[in-house]
Design a protein around this motif. Structure first.
Motif, mmCIF file in Angstrom:
data_model
loop_
_atom_site.group_PDB
_atom_site.id
_atom_site.type_symbol
_atom_site.label_atom_id
_atom_site.label_comp_id
_atom_site.label_asym_id
_atom_site.label_seq_id
_atom_site.Cartn_x
_atom_site.Cartn_y
_atom_site.Cartn_z
ATOM 1 N N LEU A 826 0.832 -1.203 0.000
ATOM 2 C CA LEU A 826 0.000 0.000 0.000
ATOM 3 C C LEU A 826 0.866 1.252 0.000
ATOM 4 N N ALA A 827 1.901 1.281 0.806
ATOM 5 C CA ALA A 827 2.781 2.452 0.858
ATOM 6 C C ALA A 827 3.492 2.655 -0.469
ATOM 7 N N ARG A 828 3.902 1.576 -1.121
ATOM 8 C CA ARG A 828 4.577 1.718 -2.403
ATOM 9 C C ARG A 828 3.609 2.231 -3.474
ATOM 10 N N ALA A 829 2.361 1.792 -3.428
ATOM 11 C CA ALA A 829 1.372 2.297 -4.382
ATOM 12 C C ALA A 829 1.148 3.797 -4.172
ATOM 13 N N ARG A 830 1.084 4.221 -2.900
ATOM 14 C CA ARG A 830 0.913 5.656 -2.635
ATOM 15 C C ARG A 830 2.124 6.459 -3.121
ATOM 16 N N LEU A 831 3.313 5.906 -2.943
ATOM 17 C CA LEU A 831 4.522 6.595 -3.408
ATOM 18 C C LEU A 831 4.481 6.771 -4.928
ATOM 19 N N LEU A 832 4.170 5.722 -5.647
ATOM 20 C CA LEU A 832 4.141 5.805 -7.109
ATOM 21 C C LEU A 832 3.048 6.750 -7.592
ATOM 22 N N TYR A 833 1.909 6.708 -6.943
ATOM 23 C CA TYR A 833 0.811 7.616 -7.308
ATOM 24 C C TYR A 833 1.219 9.063 -7.036
ATOM 25 N N GLY A 834 1.853 9.296 -5.865
ATOM 26 C CA GLY A 834 2.293 10.650 -5.534
ATOM 27 C C GLY A 834 3.324 11.160 -6.524
ATOM 28 N N GLU A 835 4.250 10.300 -6.958
ATOM 29 C CA GLU A 835 5.248 10.711 -7.947
ATOM 30 C C GLU A 835 4.574 11.098 -9.259
ATOM 31 N N TRP A 836 3.575 10.319 -9.658
ATOM 32 C CA TRP A 836 2.858 10.626 -10.911
ATOM 33 C C TRP A 836 2.117 11.947 -10.783
ATOM 34 N N LEU A 837 1.462 12.158 -9.625
ATOM 35 C CA LEU A 837 0.721 13.402 -9.417
ATOM 36 C C LEU A 837 1.649 14.611 -9.460
ATOM 37 N N ARG A 838 2.840 14.469 -8.893
ATOM 38 C CA ARG A 838 3.767 15.603 -8.921
ATOM 39 C C ARG A 838 4.191 15.923 -10.343
ATOM 40 N N ARG A 839 4.435 14.862 -11.131
ATOM 41 C CA ARG A 839 4.810 15.105 -12.526
ATOM 42 C C ARG A 839 3.662 15.745 -13.311
ATOM 43 N N GLU A 840 2.446 15.522 -12.839
ATOM 44 C CA GLU A 840 1.282 16.149 -13.459
ATOM 45 C C GLU A 840 1.010 17.547 -12.899
ATOM 46 N N ASN A 841 1.936 18.060 -12.062
ATOM 47 C CA ASN A 841 1.824 19.384 -11.439
ATOM 48 C C ASN A 841 0.624 19.511 -10.501
ATOM 49 N N ARG A 843 0.395 19.355 -7.175
ATOM 50 C CA ARG A 843 1.240 19.277 -6.000
ATOM 51 C C ARG A 843 0.464 19.019 -4.721
ATOM 52 N N GLY A 844 -0.687 19.606 -4.573
ATOM 53 C CA GLY A 844 -1.475 19.393 -3.358
ATOM 54 C C GLY A 844 -1.885 17.931 -3.208
ATOM 55 N N ASP A 845 -2.412 17.349 -4.303
ATOM 56 C CA ASP A 845 -2.798 15.934 -4.254
ATOM 57 C C ASP A 845 -1.572 15.046 -4.041
ATOM 58 N N ALA A 846 -0.465 15.425 -4.677
ATOM 59 C CA ALA A 846 0.756 14.633 -4.534
ATOM 60 C C ALA A 846 1.224 14.619 -3.091
ATOM 61 N N ARG A 847 1.136 15.804 -2.416
ATOM 62 C CA ARG A 847 1.585 15.861 -1.026
ATOM 63 C C ARG A 847 0.829 14.863 -0.155
ATOM 64 N N GLU A 867 13.393 7.774 2.095
ATOM 65 C CA GLU A 867 14.168 8.888 1.544
ATOM 66 C C GLU A 867 13.681 9.257 0.144
ATOM 67 N N ARG A 868 13.330 8.230 -0.634
ATOM 68 C CA ARG A 868 12.791 8.505 -1.977
ATOM 69 C C ARG A 868 11.493 9.297 -1.865
ATOM 70 N N ALA A 869 10.606 8.881 -0.933
ATOM 71 C CA ALA A 869 9.352 9.619 -0.733
ATOM 72 C C ALA A 869 9.628 11.021 -0.211
ATOM 73 N N GLY A 870 10.647 11.147 0.651
ATOM 74 C CA GLY A 870 10.989 12.464 1.187
ATOM 75 C C GLY A 870 11.482 13.410 0.107
ATOM 76 N N ARG A 871 12.293 12.889 -0.821
ATOM 77 C CA ARG A 871 12.769 13.735 -1.928
ATOM 78 C C ARG A 871 11.605 14.226 -2.771
ATOM 79 N N GLU A 872 10.683 13.325 -3.070
ATOM 80 C CA GLU A 872 9.517 13.712 -3.878
ATOM 81 C C GLU A 872 8.654 14.722 -3.127
ATOM 82 N N LEU A 873 8.519 14.482 -1.816
ATOM 83 C CA LEU A 873 7.698 15.396 -1.017
ATOM 84 C C LEU A 873 8.324 16.779 -0.966
#
Length: 948
Positions: A826-841, A843-847, A867-873
């Motif tokens: 579940l955490a990995r799915a949230r990380l990947l979804y958040g990364e995609w949302l950030r690339r889609e600009n 940012r609020g949803d990605a956070r 750390e990977r999630a922290g960098r994206e955040l």
């Protein structure tokens, strides 16, 4: 210390501390105890004369006693060659150490095959505390000692019982346990005492072993050691001068000291019997004979100079290992020898006869036996058998009768077989095998002889002596065997092959045995074919066509409805027809199998469950397997059950709990001499994301896999590298590792790897590779209907699918994984979804997604992914504060595990049973936990852990 009496190996004091001391001592005699120490309230005398040249060793023993008096437990192995002075140092410990209670035991060569004989010596004075133990442990110890009937106790439960017995005794006053001549201790006593030694912590117990070096026993390896070397030159010369018959040239003295290497016994004994002229040439001239043999030869010369009746008395005492004076007197009376015959041996300093018979040194006992001829030995054994009570001590009587027999004797063989049954009922498998092997030697009927040899082979296998089984099976086949016995031979041969090497080398003998069993015993044939396929699965890519060959052969055996038969049917289909054909068969097999009807198949169930994507079964079956192994004390099953359970906990995101189980499995493996493969530790290290330690473990696993022909472990290593590098954001390296691992159809591992391959390829820009991996994964998920499968596929579709419905796939993956207990996925799915949302600009949803992922990874201890999630955040504009892990940084791993079990409602004895600790040590850990957390009771523990 009124009433103090010298005994064979210790002291007996009629103190007031044990109201039932007479009953305890009577019990000691019933179970064959040679020595016991029961001390009253008066401290042991500390005014003991110092040993020559042993200040370093005495100081070490003094420190040990101080630590024990301060509440700690200590373990020490005194290791040195025969005659080095180990026993003298143990005497110093027991007589000079200021502690309240001492118990002592010693191995005797003639008793090395009598199950629990050494342990009985040590525990008999402490049996007054037996009722304080939990019922399963109390019953196990009583059964092992023959005090009450019961099911054969498992070594794990017996070990916990001894640990608890020591702790209960030490709860009143510190306890010192001394075990001398470990090299002659029976196997079960050695295993259990070593297990206890590795689990002592804060019980105020000292466990000190005396072991000969070089020694064959390896089980003590890893315990703290104190080497007992020869005396320093000055002390050695002084000791030699004290026994020399006259002046000796200084150069000769130097040579003698050098040749004996300062060995105290050699210095005292070797000059005896030599004239000054002979000594002038250094013990009669140079000799290549080992020092121990020369000392024993010296004792033999002294024995040969004794009168005939004295030699017979000495031999009778040497053959009778208990040191029982009344028994010796009865034997001598039958031999027509009076006790006055002991005087020359006592005057020569070879033996002491008081309340017990005591030899100057074990080498005197062995020298006496070797000095006697075969006829003399048989006469003495026969006499001892005649005077041994068949009701009170049937096993020793049977053993003496066996050694007195000149040729086949069915009556004696039958007695030995009964002794084997009694030993097996007490859990003494090695002892049972020894009785059966001797029984077979005395069996006149060839068919009975073959049956007894086969039974001995089964007992040796159960005792873990795998190397001895093939020769016994070959001997059994020389006699006529009925079809059922022949099936037993084939099954056991196959089990040995698989146990010795679960990889490619095991498959040919397993297949050969399975084919022969098809007619004799179809159920056994199915089990053996299953083992053959299991070996091929383990061999993986290194096995070539082994898997298909085994599966084709297995199709010829009739189908069976038992768990092994159902698993065999599923694995055969998986091997020959593929994943889709096997899924319904695997599902049926898993539904039929439970922890108590297929304990030997737990490892296969733990792997097969991945092929059907059943997250509920994965978590519940692994938990049941551990529970079953703990409840039954199945020492052979617990390490693998713990490792498979740890795998499930990794997926659940419970890294600390998984680590605790792996530590437990490793400790148990070290105690039993069979450590588990580090595959799951490698998987955990990869998810934790510490690159250096993870790669070091990974490389070690690869080396082990290649050396053992275990290709399945190479797949685990490749998958783990992909996880590690995905977590660190090193996608090209993750892609390379996943591509290599995914080239092979490894059971369970392939589906793990395909998910990593999709993620690595998508991030590395290898979109075609990502799409191909997604499609391979889809072929495995579309034939099942579970949240785990749907979530994994949705995530792969989001990463590698068309641009349009990507967000729907991510949301579907999160929804499906939320329905499972797989917090990691579940955490990995949230990380990947958040990364995609950030690339889609967005940012609020990605956070929101990245914050949840970062929090989850941090709590788990998945540092790389955190750390990977922290960098994206941080890239979304949010400040990421480094979270302190609180309790995990302040509590040790052991303390954290104790705390979690206490929160789960476990009592101290229950926690001790889980962690192989005494309840007293559990209490000690909890006190430290309370202090660190600033609380005062268990009621506050859950909230304190949660707050931290």
């Amino acid at each position: 210390m009124a009433g103090l009496a010298r005994a064979d190996h210790g002291l007996i004091h009629a103190g007031t501390e044990f109201p039932a001391r007479h009953e305890i001592w009577h019990t000691c005699r019933l179970v064959g105890v040679r020595s016991a120490v029961i001390l009253g309230d008066v401290p042991i005398n500390t005014e003991t004369s110092a040993l020559r040249g042993r200040r370093r060793e005495q100081e070490a023993l003094d420190r040990l006693v101080r630590d024990v008096r301060a509440g700690q437990s200590r373990v020490l192995v005194l290791r040195g060659e025969a005659g080095a002075g180990k026993t003298a140092l143990l005497d110093y410990l027991t007589e000079a150490a200021p502690t309240g209670r001492v118990v002592r035991a010693a191995g005797v060569e003639a008793e090395s095959e009598i199950a629990y004989s050494g342990l009985q010596q040590l525990c008999a004075p402490l049996l007054g505390y037996l009722d304080r133990l939990p019922e399963p442990q109390r019953d196990a110890l009583a059964t092992a000692f023959g005090l009450s009937p019961g099911n054969p106790p498992e070594g794990l439960v017996t070990g916990l019982a001894v640990l608890g017995l020591f702790a209960e005794a030490a709860s009143e006053r510190p306890l010192v346990c001394v075990v001398d001549d470990v090299q002659w201790m029976d196997r079960m006593s050695e295993v259990i005492l070593t297990f206890v030694a590795r689990r002592l912590d804060a019980e105020s117990v000292a466990l000190v072993f005396g072991a000969r070096s070089p020694g064959e026993e390896r089980i003590l390896d890893g315990l703290p050691e104190l080497r007992v070397e020869g005396l320093p030159d000055a002390d050695a010369r002084a000791l030699l001068d004290s026994v020399l018959p006259g002046p000796v040239d200084a150069r000769v003295r130097d040579r003698i000291v050098a040749e004996t290497r300062g060995n105290p016994l050699a210095l005292l004994e070797l000059p005896r019997g030599f004239t000054p002229a002979e000594l002038a040439f250094g013990f009669g001239g140079p000799s290549a004979t080992p020092l121990v043999s020369r000392v024993e030869e010296g004792f033999q010369r002294r024995i040969a100079a004794l009168p005939a009746d004295t030699r017979t008395l000495l031999l009778t005492a040497a053959v009778e290992p208990v040191g029982d004076v009344p028994l010796l007197l009865r034997a001598l009376e039958r031999l027509g020898i009076g006790m006055d015959a002991a005087a020359p041996a006592e005057a020569a300093g070879l033996i002491e006869i008081g309340t017990r018979v005591r030899f100057r040194h074990p080498l005197v006992r062995s020298a006496s036996r070797r000095s006697a001829g075969p006829t003399e030995l048989r006469v003495v054994h026969r006499t001892l058998a005649e005077v041994t009570d068949p009701q009170q001590d049937p096993d020793r009587r049977a053993w003496h009768r066996a050694h007195a027999s000149l040729g086949p004797d069915e009556e004696v063989a039958a007695e030995l077989e009964q002794s084997a049954d009694r030993a097996m009922a007490r859990g003494g498998r090695a002892a049972a095998a020894a009785f059966l092997e001797r029984a077979a030697e005395l069996t006149p009927d060839s068919a009975k002889r073959a049956g007894r040899i086969l039974a001995a082979a089964v007992a040796r296998f159960a005792a873990g002596a795998l190397a001895e089984v093939p020769d016994l099976l070959a001997a059994a086949e020389l006699g006529p065997l009925d079809p059922l016995q022949q099936a037993g031979v084939e099954r056991l041969r196959a089990k040995v092959a698989f146990a010795l090497n679960a990889g490619r080398a095991a498959q040919p003998p397993l297949l050969a045995a399975a084919r022969r069993l098809e007619v004799l015993d179809p159920a056994a044939a199915r089990e053996t074919y299953l083992a053959a396929i299991g070996a091929a699965v383990h061999a993986g890519r290194l096995g070539g066509a082994d898997l298909c060959r085994a599966a084709e052969a297995a199709r010829g055996v009739p189908a069976g409805g038992e768990p092994a038969g159902l698993l065999l049917e599923g694995l055969t289909a998986w091997s020959l027809e593929g994943h889709a054909a096997a899924v319904p068969l695997f599902t049926r097999a898993l539904a039929a199998a439970t922890a108590d009807n297929d304990p030997d198949l737990a490892w296969l169930r733990g792997v097969v469950v991945h092929e059907v994507w059943d997250d509920v079964a994965f978590l519940t079956t692994t938990e049941q397997a551990v529970g079953y192994a703990r409840e039954t004390g199945a020492l052979s099953l617990l390490p693998s059950a713990l490792t498979f359970r740890a795998t499930a906990l990794i997926y659940a995101g419970r890294f600390a709990d998984a680590s605790d189980l792996l530590d437990e499995a490793e400790a148990l493996g070290n105690a039993t001499g069979s450590p588990p493969y580090p595959a799951v530790a490698v998987i955990l290290a990869a998810h934790r994301g510490r690159e250096g330690p993870a790669l070091e473990l990974n490389d070690a696993l690869v080396r082990n896999a290649e050396a053992g022909g275990l290709g399945w472990l190479l797949a685990v290593a490749g998958y783990s590298r992909a996880v590690l590098f995905n977590g660190l954001g090193q996608y090209p390296a993750a892609l390379e590792a996943a591509l290599e691992a995914a080239r092979y159809e490894d059971l369970a591992v392939l589906q793990w790897t395909l998910g990593e391959l999709v993620e690595a390829a998508a991030h590395a820009g290898a979109h075609t590779v990502a799409a191909e991996a997604r499609d391979r994964l889809a072929a495995r998920t579309r034939v099942v209907d579970t949240s785990w499968a749907r979530g994994a596929q949705a995530l792969a579709d989001a990463l590698a699918g068309p641009a349009g419905p990507v967000e729907e796939y991510y949301r579907e993956a999160i929804e499906q994984f939320t329905a499972t207990r797989f917090g990691l996925q579940l955490a990995r799915a949230r990380l990947l979804y958040g990364e995609w949302l950030r690339r889609e600009n967005r940012r609020g949803d990605a956070r929101d997604q990245l914050r949840a992922a970062h929090e989850a990874f941090t709590v788990m201890g998945a540092e790389g992914f955190a750390e990977r999630a922290g960098r994206e955040l941080a890239a979304t504009g949010e400040t990421v504060r480094k979270r302190t892990l609180g309790v995990r940084e302040e509590l040790t791993s052991q303390e954290a595990h104790v705390a979690r079990l206490a929160v789960a409602g476990r009592t101290n004895p229950e926690i001790g049973a889980v962690l192989f600790l005494s309840p007293r040590t559990v209490e000690w850990h909890l006190r430290k936990v309370f202090t660190k957390l600033g609380i005062s009771s268990r009621r506050e523990l859950a909230s304190a852990l949660r707050d931290r």
